[in-house]
Design a protein around this motif. Structure first.
Motif, PDB file in Angstrom:
ATOM      1  N   TYR A   1       0.692  -1.179  -0.145  1.00 49.62           N
ATOM      2  CA  TYR A   1       0.038   0.103   0.061  1.00 49.62           C
ATOM      3  C   TYR A   1       0.813   1.155   0.108  1.00 49.62           C
ATOM      4  O   TYR A   1       1.855   1.154   0.352  1.00 49.62           O
ATOM      5  CB  TYR A   1      -0.920  -0.166   1.241  1.00 49.62           C
ATOM      6  CG  TYR A   1      -2.008   0.916   1.126  1.00 49.62           C
ATOM      7  CD1 TYR A   1      -3.079   0.558   0.217  1.00 49.62           C
ATOM      8  CD2 TYR A   1      -2.195   2.142   1.724  1.00 49.62           C
ATOM      9  CE1 TYR A   1      -4.467   1.260   0.002  1.00 49.62           C
ATOM     10  CE2 TYR A   1      -3.438   2.936   1.454  1.00 49.62           C
ATOM     11  CZ  TYR A   1      -4.311   2.407   0.722  1.00 49.62           C
ATOM     12  OH  TYR A   1      -5.412   3.247   0.393  1.00 49.62           O
ATOM     13  N   GLU A   2       0.198   2.466  -0.447  1.00 51.21           N
ATOM     14  CA  GLU A   2       0.889   3.653  -0.516  1.00 51.21           C
ATOM     15  C   GLU A   2      -0.295   4.691  -0.263  1.00 51.21           C
ATOM     16  O   GLU A   2      -1.353   4.576  -0.776  1.00 51.21           O
ATOM     17  CB  GLU A   2       1.499   4.015  -1.706  1.00 51.21           C
ATOM     18  CG  GLU A   2       2.777   3.243  -1.976  1.00 51.21           C
ATOM     19  CD  GLU A   2       3.380   3.803  -3.411  1.00 51.21           C
ATOM     20  OE1 GLU A   2       3.163   4.886  -3.900  1.00 51.21           O
ATOM     21  OE2 GLU A   2       4.432   2.729  -3.909  1.00 51.21           O
ATOM     22  N   GLY A   3       0.019   5.794   0.655  1.00 49.53           N
ATOM     23  CA  GLY A   3      -1.003   6.777   0.931  1.00 49.53           C
ATOM     24  C   GLY A   3      -1.952   6.423   2.314  1.00 49.53           C
ATOM     25  O   GLY A   3      -1.688   5.594   3.113  1.00 49.53           O
ATOM     26  N   ALA A   4      -3.145   6.956   2.182  1.00 50.90           N
ATOM     27  CA  ALA A   4      -4.197   6.992   3.109  1.00 50.90           C
ATOM     28  C   ALA A   4      -4.989   5.716   2.875  1.00 50.90           C
ATOM     29  O   ALA A   4      -5.298   5.553   1.706  1.00 50.90           O
ATOM     30  CB  ALA A   4      -4.609   8.352   3.209  1.00 50.90           C
ATOM     31  N   GLY A   5      -5.293   4.939   3.855  1.00 50.57           N
ATOM     32  CA  GLY A   5      -6.084   3.893   3.941  1.00 50.57           C
ATOM     33  C   GLY A   5      -6.793   3.652   5.181  1.00 50.57           C
ATOM     34  O   GLY A   5      -6.320   3.932   6.145  1.00 50.57           O
ATOM     35  N   THR A   6      -7.815   2.851   5.110  1.00 50.40           N
ATOM     36  CA  THR A   6      -8.578   2.459   6.330  1.00 50.40           C
ATOM     37  C   THR A   6      -9.021   0.990   6.194  1.00 50.40           C
ATOM     38  O   THR A   6      -9.514   0.637   5.367  1.00 50.40           O
ATOM     39  CB  THR A   6      -9.830   3.370   6.551  1.00 50.40           C
ATOM     40  OG1 THR A   6      -9.629   4.631   6.430  1.00 50.40           O
ATOM     41  CG2 THR A   6     -10.526   2.827   7.720  1.00 50.40           C
ATOM     42  N   ILE A   7      -8.597   0.194   7.458  1.00 52.95           N
ATOM     43  CA  ILE A   7      -8.881  -1.002   7.347  1.00 52.95           C
ATOM     44  C   ILE A   7      -9.980  -1.178   8.445  1.00 52.95           C
ATOM     45  O   ILE A   7     -10.031  -0.734   9.598  1.00 52.95           O
ATOM     46  CB  ILE A   7      -7.832  -1.883   8.023  1.00 52.95           C
ATOM     47  CG1 ILE A   7      -6.425  -1.572   7.416  1.00 52.95           C
ATOM     48  CG2 ILE A   7      -8.194  -3.332   8.124  1.00 52.95           C
ATOM     49  CD1 ILE A   7      -6.394  -1.932   5.894  1.00 52.95           C
TER      50      ILE A   7
ATOM     51  N   THR B   1      -9.636   2.069   0.259  1.00 53.63           N
ATOM     52  CA  THR B   1      -8.332   2.564  -0.239  1.00 53.63           C
ATOM     53  C   THR B   1      -8.503   3.871  -0.670  1.00 53.63           C
ATOM     54  O   THR B   1      -8.062   4.244  -1.844  1.00 53.63           O
ATOM     55  CB  THR B   1      -7.982   1.629  -1.535  1.00 53.63           C
ATOM     56  OG1 THR B   1      -8.948   1.803  -2.507  1.00 53.63           O
ATOM     57  CG2 THR B   1      -7.862   0.420  -1.148  1.00 53.63           C
ATOM     58  N   ARG B   2      -8.623   5.064   0.327  1.00 57.59           N
ATOM     59  CA  ARG B   2      -8.793   6.277   0.269  1.00 57.59           C
ATOM     60  C   ARG B   2      -8.881   7.181   1.409  1.00 57.59           C
ATOM     61  O   ARG B   2      -8.863   6.335   2.648  1.00 57.59           O
ATOM     62  CB  ARG B   2     -10.183   6.755  -0.439  1.00 57.59           C
ATOM     63  CG  ARG B   2     -11.307   6.002   0.096  1.00 57.59           C
ATOM     64  CD  ARG B   2     -12.750   6.271  -0.613  1.00 57.59           C
ATOM     65  NE  ARG B   2     -13.643   5.615  -0.124  1.00 57.59           N
ATOM     66  CZ  ARG B   2     -14.286   5.664   0.912  1.00 57.59           C
ATOM     67  NH1 ARG B   2     -13.821   6.664   1.918  1.00 57.59           N
ATOM     68  NH2 ARG B   2     -15.307   5.005   1.520  1.00 57.59           N
TER      69      ARG B   2
END
Length: 623
Positions: free
Chosen positions: A268-274, A296-297
């Protein structure tokens, strides 16, 4: 650092991104549909490009138009915000193929998390706990029935390509499974063009826990702690907070590290939320929290994470997209205090939360909390986009302090004539169960009666409106019970939603401190986030009470015809305006012989309820 950025989104997230870019000295480009031509984000960007008609399918979802706008303006990068094209891998590829920088994860990461069954298999292989269930390729009715019985009821059927609550069914008994499966498949086919499903054990006391992760192109991955987003309505989040109430440090470490492993598994790269689903039957336990999906945002609720960490997540996104390393290592990311966010929607809780549209004639939001707003006074809420018009975000040293501050802020909201859920939010935030930390995804549904009480004006509201009415000249009042040397009793008649209220005012009555806004013969009183419109009836001879000449919309709708012009003489019963609402046309007619003084709308306008359309004056008043 990037020099210029096109924002492929609208509303509050576009304004939010613009604020950070302005602070960093980055030139911004907005794209807008016809419906948003006068929106605040268009004015606030350094440059703006029109991209088509109001429907998103003809503007914000057309990748080619956005790429053309980037080329036209010389933008260096594209930020997708959230929603629209933010998780569209094909669009991300088109951006990079055009030589632009995509402010988001690699398309391969978006695809890896796009299908729920494949994502769960990937997470299981990475050592991330997943909800017990069935994700097999055998999609026969018999195999799915057998797997459901093995898992045990209640069981949840979910569309593999689902999202937004579509293609989901809870099944409580074996004999109900076949019908629920068929229904789920039909809905999944219509919504996603894919009828495949997976099965999960149904968590009867679920909580929605999610972890903010960030990664750069140099192999660094961190988390910025968790959020609780359990307060939902129809699978849509309403109130979010950070950190999660009742989360021990041991459980927090386990969940956040699982989220980091999930991000690493997809490079992954950048902002994400699990996102995780937790079984709260015995509190939050590490062995009862399972992976649900990855967004994925950037998330709508990112401000609560910003509040407790002191970081600007949009700045982090821009720095990562520029090729920089993450601003902080894991050990250096602070966590302090508590933050809660409420989503202010243009909707009417008293009509089943139906969206409310129209012009924002009165729009006041509190200054005591952070406000991320999509609109401003005089703007129009249209039917084309999500009805969220603002986010209110409170921060305090404790959860109790943050909840109290946000509840007070929601009670201070003043919006009219568009309806909002402000009063509903205030009641939810002050609810004893919420304050105790009893937050589960069925919280709102289980308490709807007390969160949405009957919309009746209180005595304080009636007295406030009457005080204002009596203070103005020409108000129909009466002196009753007159006795020599005694104080007279003053009465005022007001109407609220068709119900007459005869209000008695004694001289010793103290004015209430509720806000009263006067609009024509309407007195709008704001109490605890709720607007109450009280109307002065007309009782003059030769004229019906409702026939005062102010022709208003009876419900939200579309003006399909205007048959009069200003200065025109009309007879009683003459058609004035045709309003289309609820798939029916309603012709509004003249209540008496008169002259058209004002025409406030034109064909094609969309209006909210109780909006002035035409004003008539009796012929004798203009003679």
């Amino acid at each position: 650092m990037l020099q210029s950025l096109l924002i492929a989104n609208r509303g509050e997230i576009a304004r939010r991104i613009i604020r950070t870019c302005r602070r960093l000295g980055i030139r911004t480009v907005a794209v807008y549909s016809d419906a948003d031509a006068q929106a605040p984000f268009v004015r606030e960007a350094d440059q703006a490009v029109a991209i088509g008609p109001a429907p998103a399918a003809e503007s914000y979802l057309v990748g080619a138009k956005i790429l053309d706008a980037a080329k036209q303006t010389g933008a260096q990068a594209i930020h997708p915000g959230y929603g629209f094209l933010s998780e569209n891998a094909a669009f991300a590829e088109a951006v990079t193929a055009a030589g632009l920088i995509w402010v988001g994860p690699p398309p391969s990461s978006i695809r890896a998390m796009g299908l729920k069954d494949a994502a769960k298999k990937l997470m299981a292989d990475a050592g991330v706990p997943v909800t017990p269930g069935y994700m097999g390729d055998d999609q026969s009715d018999a195999r799915l029935q057998a797997e459901a019985e093995r898992i045990g009821f209640p069981v949840l059927i979910k569309a593999v390509a689902g999202g937004g609550g579509k293609g989901m069914r809870r099944v409580d008994a074996a004999q109900d499974f076949a019908a629920a499966l068929a229904s789920c498949r039909r809905e999944a086919t219509g919504a996603f063009g894919d009828d495949r499903v997976l099965l999960e054990t149904y968590v009867t006391r679920p909580r929605h826990i999610e972890v903010q992760v960030f990664a750069d192109s140099h192999g660094n991955v961190v988390h910025l702690y968790e959020r609780d987003c359990s307060l939902q309505r129809r699978h849509q989040k309403v109130i979010e907070e950070a950190p999660a109430p009742g989360m021990s440090e041991e459980v927090r470490e386990a969940v956040c590290q699982a989220a980091v492993r999930a991000a690493q598994a997809v490079n992954y790269e950048g902002a994400g939320t699990i996102e995780f689903i937790a079984d709260a039957g015995e509190g939050l336990r590490a062995d009862r929290i399972w992976f649900m999906e990855m967004n994925t945002r950037l998330q709508v609720e990112h401000p609560v994470t910003e509040a407790i960490t002191g970081q600007d997540l949009v700045e982090w996104q821009l720095r990562v997209a520029s090729g920089e390393t993450l601003p902080l290592a894991q050990a250096d990311i602070p966590r302090r205090g508590h933050s809660i966010e409420a989503r202010l929607y243009a909707e009417n809780p008293h009509t089943g939360f139906l969206p409310s549209i129209g012009r924002l004639d009165h729009f006041r939001l509190p200054t005591s909390v952070r406000i991320d707003s999509a609109v401003e006074e005089g703007g129009v809420v249209t039917p084309f986009y999500d009805p969220m018009i603002a986010k209110l975000i409170a921060y305090g040293p404790t959860r109790e302090a943050a909840a109290a501050e946000l509840a007070a802020a929601c009670r201070a909201v003043e919006v009219y004539p568009v309806k909002t859920n402000a009063g509903f939010l205030a009641r939810a935030l002050a609810d004893p169960d919420f304050l105790s930390g009893a937050v589960e995804t069925n919280f709102i549904a289980d308490r709807l009666d007390r969160l949405v009480p009957p919309a009746e004006p209180s005595t304080a509201v009636l007295q406030s409106a009457a005080n204002e009415a009596v203070a103005r000249s020409g108000v129909p009042t009466a002196l009753t019970g007159f006795r020599l040397n005694a104080d007279p009793q003053v009465r005022a008649q007001l109407t609220h939603e068709g119900h007459k209220h005869d209000i008695q005012l004694m001289p010793e009555t103290r004015p209430h401190d509720l806000k009263v806004v006067v609009s024509g013969r309407d007195f709008i009183v704001f109490e605890n986030g709720e607007p109450y419109a009280l109307t002065l009836p007309k009782t003059e001879a030769g004229r019906e009470e409702a026939g005062d000449g102010q022709i208003e919309s009876t419900m939200p709708g579309l003006i399909v015809d205007v048959m009069v012009t200003e200065g025109q003489t009309v007879a009683k019963g003459a058609p004035l305006v045709v309003l289309e609402a609820m798939k029916m046309e309603h012709t509004l007619t003249a209540p008496f012989d008169g002259v058209v003084a004002t025409v406030s709308v034109k064909k094609g306008d969309r209006v909210a309820e109780h909006v002035l359309l035409v004003k008539l004056e009796p012929q004798e008043e203009v003679a």
